[in-house]
Write a protein that holds these residues in place. Sequence first.
Motif, PDB file in Angstrom:
ATOM      1  N   ALA A   1       2.183   1.206  -3.808  1.00  0.00           N
ATOM      2  CA  ALA A   1       1.167   1.171  -4.864  1.00  0.00           C
ATOM      3  C   ALA A   1      -0.187   1.527  -4.252  1.00  0.00           C
ATOM      4  O   ALA A   1      -1.108   0.714  -4.222  1.00  0.00           O
ATOM      5  N   PRO A   2      -0.323   2.770  -3.756  1.00  0.00           N
ATOM      6  CA  PRO A   2      -1.543   3.147  -3.040  1.00  0.00           C
ATOM      7  C   PRO A   2      -2.799   3.138  -3.908  1.00  0.00           C
ATOM      8  O   PRO A   2      -3.906   3.030  -3.388  1.00  0.00           O
ATOM      9  N   GLU A   3      -2.651   3.236  -5.216  1.00  0.00           N
ATOM     10  CA  GLU A   3      -3.799   3.278  -6.116  1.00  0.00           C
ATOM     11  C   GLU A   3      -4.254   1.891  -6.577  1.00  0.00           C
ATOM     12  O   GLU A   3      -5.267   1.761  -7.258  1.00  0.00           O
ATOM     13  N   ALA A   4      -3.491   0.863  -6.216  1.00  0.00           N
ATOM     14  CA  ALA A   4      -3.832  -0.486  -6.673  1.00  0.00           C
ATOM     15  C   ALA A   4      -5.131  -0.962  -6.030  1.00  0.00           C
ATOM     16  O   ALA A   4      -5.418  -0.653  -4.869  1.00  0.00           O
ATOM     17  N   THR A   5      -5.889  -1.714  -6.780  1.00  0.00           N
ATOM     18  CA  THR A   5      -7.112  -2.308  -6.237  1.00  0.00           C
ATOM     19  C   THR A   5      -6.722  -3.438  -5.285  1.00  0.00           C
ATOM     20  O   THR A   5      -5.618  -4.000  -5.403  1.00  0.00           O
TER      21      THR A   5
ATOM     22  N   ARG B   1      -5.655  -6.453  -7.308  1.00  0.00           N
ATOM     23  CA  ARG B   1      -4.308  -6.337  -7.907  1.00  0.00           C
ATOM     24  C   ARG B   1      -3.236  -6.542  -6.848  1.00  0.00           C
ATOM     25  O   ARG B   1      -2.238  -7.216  -7.078  1.00  0.00           O
ATOM     26  N   GLU B   2      -3.438  -5.941  -5.681  1.00  0.00           N
ATOM     27  CA  GLU B   2      -2.494  -6.095  -4.575  1.00  0.00           C
ATOM     28  C   GLU B   2      -2.358  -7.567  -4.204  1.00  0.00           C
ATOM     29  O   GLU B   2      -1.242  -8.087  -4.079  1.00  0.00           O
TER      30      GLU B   2
ATOM     31  N   ARG C   1       0.829  -1.214   0.000  1.00  0.00           N
ATOM     32  CA  ARG C   1       0.000   0.000   0.000  1.00  0.00           C
ATOM     33  C   ARG C   1       0.858   1.257   0.000  1.00  0.00           C
ATOM     34  O   ARG C   1       0.450   2.294  -0.533  1.00  0.00           O
TER      35      ARG C   1
END
Length: 171
Positions: A128-132, A135-136, A125
């Motif tokens: 890649a804070p924008e990842a769903t 996806r994470e 997080r």
Amino acid sequence: MTDFRPMRRKRQQLSAEACAEILQRNTAGTLALLGDEGYPYAVPLSYVYVEDGDGTGRLIFHSARSGHKIDAILREPKASFCVIDQDAIAPEEYTTYFRSVIAFGHMRVIDDETEKRTAIELLARRYAPEATPEREAEEIEKDWRILTMLEMQIEHLSGKEAIELVHARQE
């Protein structure tokens, strides 16, 4: 508990709060360990800083399962981690306007699967804070078998900035 050396130039010392802000703001630093044959081993790493509610904190890192870093940690868990927040060269003054933090503490390999999952999710997080969430989870599962998570429990934080930055803040 270790008695850590006091800072010599106390006017340049950063507060605990400023040190924590620097750790929160940045994304990479250098982990220093006792390496092979007593040589220092310093390795640049991505990290996430986690503040615990009691005023302490910890740093989370990811790693391969084996290698110089893991061997060093297993041999001697004491470590330091340095983050450079600012390093602006002022050539006309023959100096740099610097600000940095060093965390001292003990390293450990996170063995518990639930704790390991929480640690990698925090790191994911952070980077890649924008990842769903899907996806994470996909990315974590891809490398889960070979992933090792490390934690440094911070015992002492030390931060310092250039005297010029101290003066600028006081003006």
